[in-house]
Motif scaffolding. Structure first.
Motif, PDB file in Angstrom:
ATOM      1  N   PRO B  91      33.613  38.192  49.239  1.00 13.25           N
ATOM      2  CA  PRO B  91      33.726  36.515  47.864  1.00 13.25           C
ATOM      3  C   PRO B  91      33.308  36.677  47.215  1.00 13.25           C
ATOM      4  O   PRO B  91      33.400  35.829  46.511  1.00 13.25           O
ATOM      5  CB  PRO B  91      32.364  36.805  48.718  1.00 13.25           C
ATOM      6  CG  PRO B  91      31.383  37.933  49.184  1.00 13.25           C
ATOM      7  CD  PRO B  91      32.834  39.415  48.992  1.00 13.25           C
ATOM      8  N   THR B  92      33.924  37.756  46.306  1.00 15.67           N
ATOM      9  CA  THR B  92      32.879  38.375  45.071  1.00 15.67           C
ATOM     10  C   THR B  92      34.445  38.245  44.062  1.00 15.67           C
ATOM     11  O   THR B  92      35.431  37.037  43.380  1.00 15.67           O
ATOM     12  CB  THR B  92      32.162  39.371  44.613  1.00 15.67           C
ATOM     13  OG1 THR B  92      32.974  40.455  44.913  1.00 15.67           O
ATOM     14  CG2 THR B  92      30.639  38.681  44.992  1.00 15.67           C
ATOM     15  N   PRO B  95      39.000  37.534  45.139  1.00 16.76           N
ATOM     16  CA  PRO B  95      40.264  35.952  45.920  1.00 16.76           C
ATOM     17  C   PRO B  95      40.788  36.151  44.007  1.00 16.76           C
ATOM     18  O   PRO B  95      42.128  35.394  43.732  1.00 16.76           O
ATOM     19  CB  PRO B  95      39.373  34.987  45.841  1.00 16.76           C
ATOM     20  CG  PRO B  95      37.926  34.932  46.506  1.00 16.76           C
ATOM     21  CD  PRO B  95      38.077  37.039  46.020  1.00 16.76           C
ATOM     22  N   LYS B  96      40.023  36.189  43.130  1.00 11.58           N
ATOM     23  CA  LYS B  96      40.563  36.262  41.701  1.00 11.58           C
ATOM     24  C   LYS B  96      41.525  37.281  41.421  1.00 11.58           C
ATOM     25  O   LYS B  96      42.275  36.976  40.376  1.00 11.58           O
ATOM     26  CB  LYS B  96      39.318  36.730  40.722  1.00 11.58           C
ATOM     27  CG  LYS B  96      39.453  36.459  39.577  1.00 11.58           C
ATOM     28  CD  LYS B  96      39.580  35.038  38.628  1.00 11.58           C
ATOM     29  CE  LYS B  96      40.443  35.164  37.871  1.00 11.58           C
ATOM     30  NZ  LYS B  96      41.164  33.626  37.238  1.00 11.58           N
ATOM     31  N   LYS B  98      43.412  38.966  43.415  1.00 11.14           N
ATOM     32  CA  LYS B  98      44.624  38.752  44.323  1.00 11.14           C
ATOM     33  C   LYS B  98      45.794  37.149  43.590  1.00 11.14           C
ATOM     34  O   LYS B  98      46.820  37.499  43.681  1.00 11.14           O
ATOM     35  CB  LYS B  98      44.387  38.748  46.066  1.00 11.14           C
ATOM     36  CG  LYS B  98      43.956  39.334  46.681  1.00 11.14           C
ATOM     37  CD  LYS B  98      44.890  40.702  47.013  1.00 11.14           C
ATOM     38  CE  LYS B  98      43.814  42.139  46.950  1.00 11.14           C
ATOM     39  NZ  LYS B  98      44.282  43.410  45.986  1.00 11.14           N
ATOM     40  N   GLN B  99      44.542  36.709  43.047  1.00  6.41           N
ATOM     41  CA  GLN B  99      45.468  35.616  42.600  1.00  6.41           C
ATOM     42  C   GLN B  99      46.357  35.635  41.357  1.00  6.41           C
ATOM     43  O   GLN B  99      47.468  35.517  41.127  1.00  6.41           O
ATOM     44  CB  GLN B  99      44.228  34.121  41.577  1.00  6.41           C
ATOM     45  CG  GLN B  99      45.039  33.376  40.767  1.00  6.41           C
ATOM     46  CD  GLN B  99      44.137  32.739  40.209  1.00  6.41           C
ATOM     47  OE1 GLN B  99      43.848  33.427  39.476  1.00  6.41           O
ATOM     48  NE2 GLN B  99      44.234  31.112  40.139  1.00  6.41           N
ATOM     49  N   SER B 133      47.873  39.305  59.050  1.00  8.57           N
ATOM     50  CA  SER B 133      47.646  38.270  58.868  1.00  8.57           C
ATOM     51  C   SER B 133      46.949  37.636  57.403  1.00  8.57           C
ATOM     52  O   SER B 133      47.136  36.396  56.955  1.00  8.57           O
ATOM     53  CB  SER B 133      45.807  38.061  60.000  1.00  8.57           C
ATOM     54  OG  SER B 133      45.624  36.236  59.356  1.00  8.57           O
ATOM     55  N   TYR B 134      46.282  38.421  56.296  1.00 11.65           N
ATOM     56  CA  TYR B 134      45.956  38.624  55.261  1.00 11.65           C
ATOM     57  C   TYR B 134      47.149  38.170  54.247  1.00 11.65           C
ATOM     58  O   TYR B 134      47.285  37.169  53.885  1.00 11.65           O
ATOM     59  CB  TYR B 134      45.273  38.985  54.733  1.00 11.65           C
ATOM     60  CG  TYR B 134      44.798  38.751  53.705  1.00 11.65           C
ATOM     61  CD1 TYR B 134      44.906  39.701  52.385  1.00 11.65           C
ATOM     62  CD2 TYR B 134      43.614  38.547  53.324  1.00 11.65           C
ATOM     63  CE1 TYR B 134      44.619  39.365  50.963  1.00 11.65           C
ATOM     64  CE2 TYR B 134      42.553  38.528  52.258  1.00 11.65           C
ATOM     65  CZ  TYR B 134      42.992  39.028  51.264  1.00 11.65           C
ATOM     66  OH  TYR B 134      41.655  38.737  49.665  1.00 11.65           O
ATOM     67  N   LYS B 137      49.026  35.396  55.228  1.00 15.78           N
ATOM     68  CA  LYS B 137      48.568  33.593  54.386  1.00 15.78           C
ATOM     69  C   LYS B 137      48.340  34.053  53.090  1.00 15.78           C
ATOM     70  O   LYS B 137      48.427  33.178  52.276  1.00 15.78           O
ATOM     71  CB  LYS B 137      46.967  33.609  54.994  1.00 15.78           C
ATOM     72  CG  LYS B 137      47.006  33.681  56.342  1.00 15.78           C
ATOM     73  CD  LYS B 137      45.088  33.315  56.636  1.00 15.78           C
ATOM     74  CE  LYS B 137      45.506  33.250  57.849  1.00 15.78           C
ATOM     75  NZ  LYS B 137      43.833  33.413  58.665  1.00 15.78           N
ATOM     76  N   LEU B 138      48.720  34.763  52.140  1.00 13.56           N
ATOM     77  CA  LEU B 138      48.556  34.979  51.202  1.00 13.56           C
ATOM     78  C   LEU B 138      50.668  34.924  50.481  1.00 13.56           C
ATOM     79  O   LEU B 138      50.373  34.504  49.636  1.00 13.56           O
ATOM     80  CB  LEU B 138      48.130  36.266  50.117  1.00 13.56           C
ATOM     81  CG  LEU B 138      47.836  36.656  49.321  1.00 13.56           C
ATOM     82  CD1 LEU B 138      47.079  35.664  49.217  1.00 13.56           C
ATOM     83  CD2 LEU B 138      47.102  37.992  49.028  1.00 13.56           C
TER      84      LEU B 138
END
Lengths: 135, 219
Positions: B91-92, B95-96, B98-99, B133-134, B137-138
């Motif tokens: 959660p930390t 996401p950044k 991966k972006q 799945s990940y 979605k990415l």
């Protein structure tokens, strides 16, 4: 010089007070967003692919503007659709935000991230929280 | 007298601004360093003592990606790659990260000499199916960006080998603490760059460094 010292001290204190406190609700809303939401929803609320939904320009948010306090506090799980994209998973709730922080955060989300009017003041938020459906 | 006191400050402030203006942006590198642990070897060549600094080469590994492909040295032979460590329920910083890797993925999408290897540090939950799945979605292609899982000990020792911190931490959000570092590895399987994957400006620099590597034979 001596006569100006108290005035100078007063001005200085006022300046420090103004600079150090988020006296605009929007600014505190943004700070709350950065601290509690940004790591997943990212800087501009854009989310990440089909993994993490956007909270900016998001129909899910604007369609539920009167439920946001409950959603943020209790979290969301299961399948949702945002701007036509399906998301599954879970958003953890945040029960630690004060009513003031929550009010300001919702203001930031609606006004800054979704270009909406925000009609909700703190009493609206408190009333909403008293009536959240247990999900 | 009053004027002269401030002049040196003004001059140095101007100088500082000028230096900042030219230095605070990403640059095309003139060359990339070799990084990581090294050994110093003495060899006799033509009767003379020659001392060489030999930098670490990434050792063999075996993991499985989101399409159940086995990922080994065969996958990285002849490639320049970026590698990091993450887990899908992070959660930390993930996401950044991966972006930012999506930016790299997009920038080099037509160059198949650059690939991305992401290791999951939560192999118990991050099964091939979950990674599949990940990845879907990415919106990524497993021929370019491998999300890998495998033996827990192998993954953690690989992190150590890459000098990237990763460990279980019950107090950390998600249950794992890990660094947001991106590592750049060349065609000789040697480390050429370490970047903070949560900072877009460092990722910008990494992309410049990748272009330099690709233009210089990948080595």
């Amino acid at each position: 010089m001596a006569a100006n010292k108290p005035l100078f001290a007063l001005v200085l204190t006022a300046l420090v007070g103004v600079i150090s406190c988020d006296y605009k609700p929007r600014n505190q809303g943004h700070s709350v967003y950065v601290k509690h939401c940004q790591s997943c929803h990212l800087e501009n609320g854009e989310g990440l692919g089909a993994l993490i939904p956007p909270v900016a320009n998001a129909d899910y948010v604007t369609n539920r503007s009167d439920e946001l306090a409950c959603l943020i506090t209790h979290g969301i799980s299961g399948n949702i659709t945002v701007n036509g994209v399906a998301y599954e998973g879970e958003m953890p709730g945040n029960k630690l935000l004060t009513d003031v922080e929550l009010t300001n955060l919702i203001h930031y989300i609606l006004v800054d991230l979704n270009q909406q009017e925000n009609p909700y003041v703190i009493n609206d938020i408190k009333a909403q929280l008293a009536n959240c459906d247990a999900k | 007298m009053q004027k002269n006191i401030w002049r040196p400050f003004k001059i140095s402030a101007l100088a500082a601004l000028a230096i900042a203006a030219v230095s605070c942006k990403e640059e095309t590198p003139k060359s990339l360093p070799l990084l990581g642990p090294y050994t110093v070897e003495d060899n006799i060549m033509n009767g003379m003592l020659v001392t060489d600094t030999v930098f670490t080469t990434i050792r063999p590994f075996s993991f499985y990606d989101q399409d159940s492909n086995e990922i080994t040295h065969a996958t990285i032979d002849g490639k320049v790659y970026v590698t990091d460590f993450f887990f899908t329920s992070c959660p930390t910083i993930c996401p950044k990260m991966k972006q930012q890797l999506l930016r790299v993925n997009e920038e080099f999408k037509d160059n198949n000499e650059l690939i991305i290897l992401s290791h999951s540090i939560d192999p118990k939950r991050d099964s091939v199916a979950r990674l599949h799945s990940y990845a879907e979605k990415l919106g990524i292609n497993s021929s370019k960006w491998h999300l890998m899982t495998g033996e827990r000990d192998s993954i953690y020792s690989m992190a150590k080998h890459y000098m990237i911190a990763a460990q279980e931490d019950k107090l950390a959000p998600g249950g794992y603490a890990h660094s947001g570092a991106f590592l750049l590895v060349d065609k000789n399987k040697q480390i050429r760059g370490i970047y903070d994957g949560t900072l877009p400006e460092e990722v910008d620099q990494m992309m410049e460094d990748i272009k330099w590597l690709l233009n210089n034979g990948g080595k």
